[in-house]
Write a protein that holds these residues in place. Structure first.
Motif, PDB file in Angstrom:
ATOM      1  N   LEU A   1      -6.059  29.173  71.372  1.00 17.40           N
ATOM      2  CA  LEU A   1      -5.001  28.820  72.326  1.00 17.40           C
ATOM      3  C   LEU A   1      -5.154  27.378  72.793  1.00 17.40           C
ATOM      4  CD1 LEU A   1      -4.510  31.820  74.809  1.00 17.40           C
ATOM      5  CD2 LEU A   1      -2.847  30.889  73.211  1.00 17.40           C
ATOM      6  N   MET A   2      -6.378  26.995  73.117  1.00 17.70           N
ATOM      7  CA  MET A   2      -6.646  25.639  73.595  1.00 17.70           C
ATOM      8  C   MET A   2      -6.346  24.598  72.514  1.00 17.70           C
ATOM      9  SD  MET A   2     -10.198  26.598  75.560  1.00 17.70           S
ATOM     10  CE  MET A   2     -10.645  24.951  76.126  1.00 17.70           C
ATOM     11  N   ALA A   3      -6.780  24.860  71.294  1.00 15.31           N
ATOM     12  CA  ALA A   3      -6.543  23.915  70.205  1.00 15.31           C
ATOM     13  C   ALA A   3      -5.052  23.774  69.915  1.00 15.31           C
ATOM     14  CB  ALA A   3      -7.290  24.367  68.950  1.00 15.31           C
ATOM     15  N   ALA A   4      -4.325  24.890  69.948  1.00 11.21           N
ATOM     16  CA  ALA A   4      -2.881  24.851  69.704  1.00 11.21           C
ATOM     17  C   ALA A   4      -2.163  24.093  70.811  1.00 11.21           C
ATOM     18  CB  ALA A   4      -2.329  26.266  69.586  1.00 11.21           C
ATOM     19  N   ALA A   5      -2.638  24.248  72.059  1.00 13.86           N
ATOM     20  CA  ALA A   5      -2.029  23.539  73.180  1.00 13.86           C
ATOM     21  C   ALA A   5      -2.189  22.034  73.012  1.00 13.86           C
ATOM     22  CB  ALA A   5      -2.636  24.008  74.500  1.00 13.86           C
ATOM     23  N   LYS A   6      -3.388  21.601  72.628  1.00 12.98           N
ATOM     24  CA  LYS A   6      -3.622  20.167  72.410  1.00 12.98           C
ATOM     25  C   LYS A   6      -2.807  19.652  71.219  1.00 12.98           C
ATOM     26  CE  LYS A   6      -5.929  17.646  74.153  1.00 12.98           C
ATOM     27  NZ  LYS A   6      -5.598  16.704  75.265  1.00 12.98           N
ATOM     28  N   ALA A   7      -2.606  20.504  70.223  1.00 15.62           N
ATOM     29  CA  ALA A   7      -1.836  20.106  69.044  1.00 15.62           C
ATOM     30  C   ALA A   7      -0.335  20.255  69.264  1.00 15.62           C
ATOM     31  CB  ALA A   7      -2.267  20.945  67.841  1.00 15.62           C
ATOM     32  N   LYS A   8       0.053  20.883  70.394  1.00 20.39           N
ATOM     33  CA  LYS A   8       1.464  21.091  70.736  1.00 20.39           C
ATOM     34  C   LYS A   8       2.191  21.913  69.675  1.00 20.39           C
ATOM     35  CE  LYS A   8       1.930  16.921  73.595  1.00 20.39           C
ATOM     36  NZ  LYS A   8       0.482  16.608  73.612  1.00 20.39           N
ATOM     37  N   ARG A   9       1.527  22.994  69.248  1.00 19.37           N
ATOM     38  CA  ARG A   9       2.127  23.907  68.267  1.00 19.37           C
ATOM     39  C   ARG A   9       1.985  25.336  68.772  1.00 19.37           C
ATOM     40  NH1 ARG A   9      -0.047  21.620  62.462  1.00 19.37           N
ATOM     41  NH2 ARG A   9       1.589  22.945  61.603  1.00 19.37           N
ATOM     42  N   GLY A  10       3.001  26.141  68.501  1.00 16.03           N
ATOM     43  CA  GLY A  10       2.962  27.537  68.907  1.00 16.03           C
ATOM     44  C   GLY A  10       2.060  28.364  68.010  1.00 16.03           C
ATOM     45  N   LEU A  11       1.680  29.545  68.531  1.00 16.62           N
ATOM     46  CA  LEU A  11       0.809  30.456  67.789  1.00 16.62           C
ATOM     47  C   LEU A  11       1.494  31.797  67.574  1.00 16.62           C
ATOM     48  CD1 LEU A  11      -2.829  30.302  69.276  1.00 16.62           C
ATOM     49  CD2 LEU A  11      -2.047  29.423  67.083  1.00 16.62           C
ATOM     50  N   ALA A  12       1.418  32.302  66.352  1.00 18.50           N
ATOM     51  CA  ALA A  12       1.702  33.706  66.063  1.00 18.50           C
ATOM     52  C   ALA A  12       0.347  34.338  65.795  1.00 18.50           C
ATOM     53  CB  ALA A  12       2.621  33.841  64.848  1.00 18.50           C
ATOM     54  N   TYR A  13      -0.073  35.240  66.686  1.00 21.02           N
ATOM     55  CA  TYR A  13      -1.439  35.761  66.653  1.00 21.02           C
ATOM     56  C   TYR A  13      -1.423  37.222  66.210  1.00 21.02           C
ATOM     57  CZ  TYR A  13      -6.356  35.656  67.972  1.00 21.02           C
ATOM     58  OH  TYR A  13      -7.733  35.663  67.940  1.00 21.02           O
ATOM     59  N   PHE A  14      -2.081  37.500  65.087  1.00 23.86           N
ATOM     60  CA  PHE A  14      -2.143  38.848  64.520  1.00 23.86           C
ATOM     61  C   PHE A  14      -3.497  39.469  64.860  1.00 23.86           C
ATOM     62  CE2 PHE A  14       0.895  36.442  62.093  1.00 23.86           C
ATOM     63  CZ  PHE A  14       1.932  37.339  61.844  1.00 23.86           C
ATOM     64  N   THR A  15      -3.468  40.596  65.587  1.00 24.29           N
ATOM     65  CA  THR A  15      -4.732  41.211  66.008  1.00 24.29           C
ATOM     66  C   THR A  15      -5.200  42.301  65.053  1.00 24.29           C
ATOM     67  OG1 THR A  15      -3.705  42.933  67.388  1.00 24.29           O
ATOM     68  CG2 THR A  15      -4.088  40.773  68.419  1.00 24.29           C
ATOM     69  N   PHE A  16      -4.439  42.557  63.980  1.00 22.41           N
ATOM     70  CA  PHE A  16      -4.850  43.526  62.956  1.00 22.41           C
ATOM     71  C   PHE A  16      -5.146  44.900  63.565  1.00 22.41           C
ATOM     72  CE2 PHE A  16      -6.490  39.267  61.612  1.00 22.41           C
ATOM     73  CZ  PHE A  16      -5.501  38.999  60.691  1.00 22.41           C
ATOM     74  N   GLU A  17      -4.125  45.454  64.247  1.00 20.61           N
ATOM     75  CA  GLU A  17      -4.142  46.802  64.833  1.00 20.61           C
ATOM     76  C   GLU A  17      -5.041  46.920  66.058  1.00 20.61           C
ATOM     77  OE1 GLU A  17      -4.904  49.668  61.762  1.00 20.61           O
ATOM     78  OE2 GLU A  17      -3.053  49.182  60.672  1.00 20.61           O
ATOM     79  N   ASP A  18      -5.492  45.811  66.607  1.00 22.69           N
ATOM     80  CA  ASP A  18      -6.310  45.834  67.821  1.00 22.69           C
ATOM     81  C   ASP A  18      -5.377  45.718  69.031  1.00 22.69           C
ATOM     82  OD1 ASP A  18      -8.037  45.370  69.957  1.00 22.69           O
ATOM     83  OD2 ASP A  18      -9.406  44.123  68.788  1.00 22.69           O
ATOM     84  N   GLU A  19      -4.962  46.891  69.544  1.00 23.37           N
ATOM     85  CA  GLU A  19      -4.006  46.925  70.651  1.00 23.37           C
ATOM     86  C   GLU A  19      -4.620  46.377  71.941  1.00 23.37           C
ATOM     87  OE1 GLU A  19      -0.864  47.644  70.752  1.00 23.37           O
ATOM     88  OE2 GLU A  19      -0.560  48.418  68.714  1.00 23.37           O
ATOM     89  N   GLU A  20      -5.887  46.640  72.153  1.00 21.54           N
ATOM     90  CA  GLU A  20      -6.548  46.167  73.375  1.00 21.54           C
ATOM     91  C   GLU A  20      -6.549  44.640  73.428  1.00 21.54           C
ATOM     92  OE1 GLU A  20     -10.838  46.541  75.748  1.00 21.54           O
ATOM     93  OE2 GLU A  20     -10.486  47.676  73.904  1.00 21.54           O
ATOM     94  N   LEU A  21      -6.870  44.002  72.312  1.00 22.92           N
ATOM     95  CA  LEU A  21      -6.858  42.545  72.264  1.00 22.92           C
ATOM     96  C   LEU A  21      -5.440  42.016  72.443  1.00 22.92           C
ATOM     97  CD1 LEU A  21      -8.333  39.849  71.796  1.00 22.92           C
ATOM     98  CD2 LEU A  21      -7.965  40.183  69.329  1.00 22.92           C
ATOM     99  N   LYS A  22      -4.467  42.681  71.839  1.00 23.95           N
ATOM    100  CA  LYS A  22      -3.063  42.257  71.959  1.00 23.95           C
ATOM    101  C   LYS A  22      -2.631  42.203  73.424  1.00 23.95           C
ATOM    102  CE  LYS A  22       1.669  43.743  70.794  1.00 23.95           C
ATOM    103  NZ  LYS A  22       2.146  43.884  72.189  1.00 23.95           N
ATOM    104  N   HIS A  23      -2.844  43.299  74.148  1.00 21.75           N
ATOM    105  CA  HIS A  23      -2.403  43.349  75.543  1.00 21.75           C
ATOM    106  C   HIS A  23      -3.202  42.372  76.406  1.00 21.75           C
ATOM    107  CE1 HIS A  23       0.297  46.559  74.659  1.00 21.75           C
ATOM    108  NE2 HIS A  23      -0.649  47.419  74.356  1.00 21.75           N
ATOM    109  N   GLY A  24      -4.490  42.278  76.155  1.00 16.95           N
ATOM    110  CA  GLY A  24      -5.321  41.367  76.937  1.00 16.95           C
ATOM    111  C   GLY A  24      -4.925  39.918  76.738  1.00 16.95           C
ATOM    112  N   LEU A  25      -4.650  39.535  75.492  1.00 21.40           N
ATOM    113  CA  LEU A  25      -4.289  38.157  75.195  1.00 21.40           C
ATOM    114  C   LEU A  25      -2.925  37.816  75.789  1.00 21.40           C
ATOM    115  CD1 LEU A  25      -4.943  35.497  73.846  1.00 21.40           C
ATOM    116  CD2 LEU A  25      -4.142  36.447  71.663  1.00 21.40           C
ATOM    117  N   GLU A  26      -1.990  38.743  75.718  1.00 25.71           N
ATOM    118  CA  GLU A  26      -0.673  38.511  76.315  1.00 25.71           C
ATOM    119  C   GLU A  26      -0.789  38.282  77.817  1.00 25.71           C
ATOM    120  OE1 GLU A  26       2.369  41.021  73.397  1.00 25.71           O
ATOM    121  OE2 GLU A  26       1.292  42.075  74.993  1.00 25.71           O
TER     122      GLU A  26
END
Length: 246
Positions: free
Chosen positions: A170-195
């Motif tokens: 997230l930090m690197a993308a912010a400095k690069a000014k580019r959006g992220l599509a983040y795939f958690t590979f069926e990890d629902e806990e990580l998905k909700h936490g990151l959101e």
């Protein structure tokens, strides 16, 4: 923070078509693709076999180096992962081509650190190395750069912490000014936490510099703890929405 889309379904190479697709690379490009390896990088090289050519002229990546490959063709659909990997059917390429007649597919190879012990990564020097590596890959080279398709970089056999690696990207993308599509590979806990954490960082106007300071504090606390400390909870306890959002 830049825009973020998080999903627990789909894959970088399929649903991330048209984006800059992150290869969770070995420092030696291709990893074990010509041996017995069959995880994310090796699968990527198997379904896009033209990538294997990069091994002929790419040295071991340094800490401040990445490799971007443009125009490779995908030949196969697959299912599974590692021991469950199976070829499914041929892939019909439908991507358009750029002015150089290259297929508009870009693969970004960035190698994460390999931690024998999970505690090793909670050092600000290790965090800085990973930040520099991700930023090296995410930094655009011109205008109209695509967003980035990534996921749990270095979180398999390399023992990376999924929460820490997500925040670093997230930090690197912010400095690069580019959006992220983040795939958690069926990890629902990580998905909700990151959101939730991304939403908090946006509403609190948290800068990359402030977040880096929080990571310094977190690493110091984790170093003194005998158990794993939850990074998302730590950030949530130390960041508050800005007054304009109250």
């Amino acid at each position: 923070m830049t825009k973020l889309h998080v999903t627990s379904q789909g894959t970088i190479e399929t649903e991330g078509t048209g984006l800059l697709q992150v290869d969770f690379a070995s420092s030696w490009i291709g990893g074990g693709v010509l041996g017995d390896g069959l995880v994310q990088e090796e699968i990527l090289f198997v379904i896009n076999p033209e990538l294997i050519v990069s091994r002929l002229f790419t040295e071991k990546l340094g800490d401040n180096e990445c490799l971007i490959i443009t125009g490779c063709q995908q030949y196969s659909h697959y299912s599974g992962f590692s021991d469950s990997f199976e070829w499914v059917r041929p892939y019909n390429e439908r991507l358009s081509r750029d002015e150089w007649k290259r297929l508009q597919r870009q693969i970004l190879a960035i190698d994460a650190l390999h931690f024998r012990n999970w505690r090793e990564q909670f050092s600000i020097s290790k965090v800085t190395r990973e930040l520099n590596k991700a930023y090296c890959g995410f930094k655009g080279q011109g205008n109209n750069e695509p967003d980035i398709a990534t996921g749990k970089w270095g979180c398999g056999a390399f023992n990376g912490d999924p929460q820490l690696k997500a925040v670093i990207q997230l930090m690197a993308a912010a400095k690069a000014k580019r959006g992220l599509a983040y795939f958690t590979f069926e990890d629902e806990e990580l998905k909700h936490g990151l959101e939730q954490i991304h939403s908090l960082l946006v509403t609190s106007d948290t800068t990359v510099g402030k977040l880096f300071q929080l990571l310094e504090d977190f690493c110091a606390i984790q170093d003194m703890s005998s158990t794993r400390v939850d990074l998302f909870q730590f950030i949530g306890d130390n960041v508050r929405p800005s007054r304009s959002q109250l």
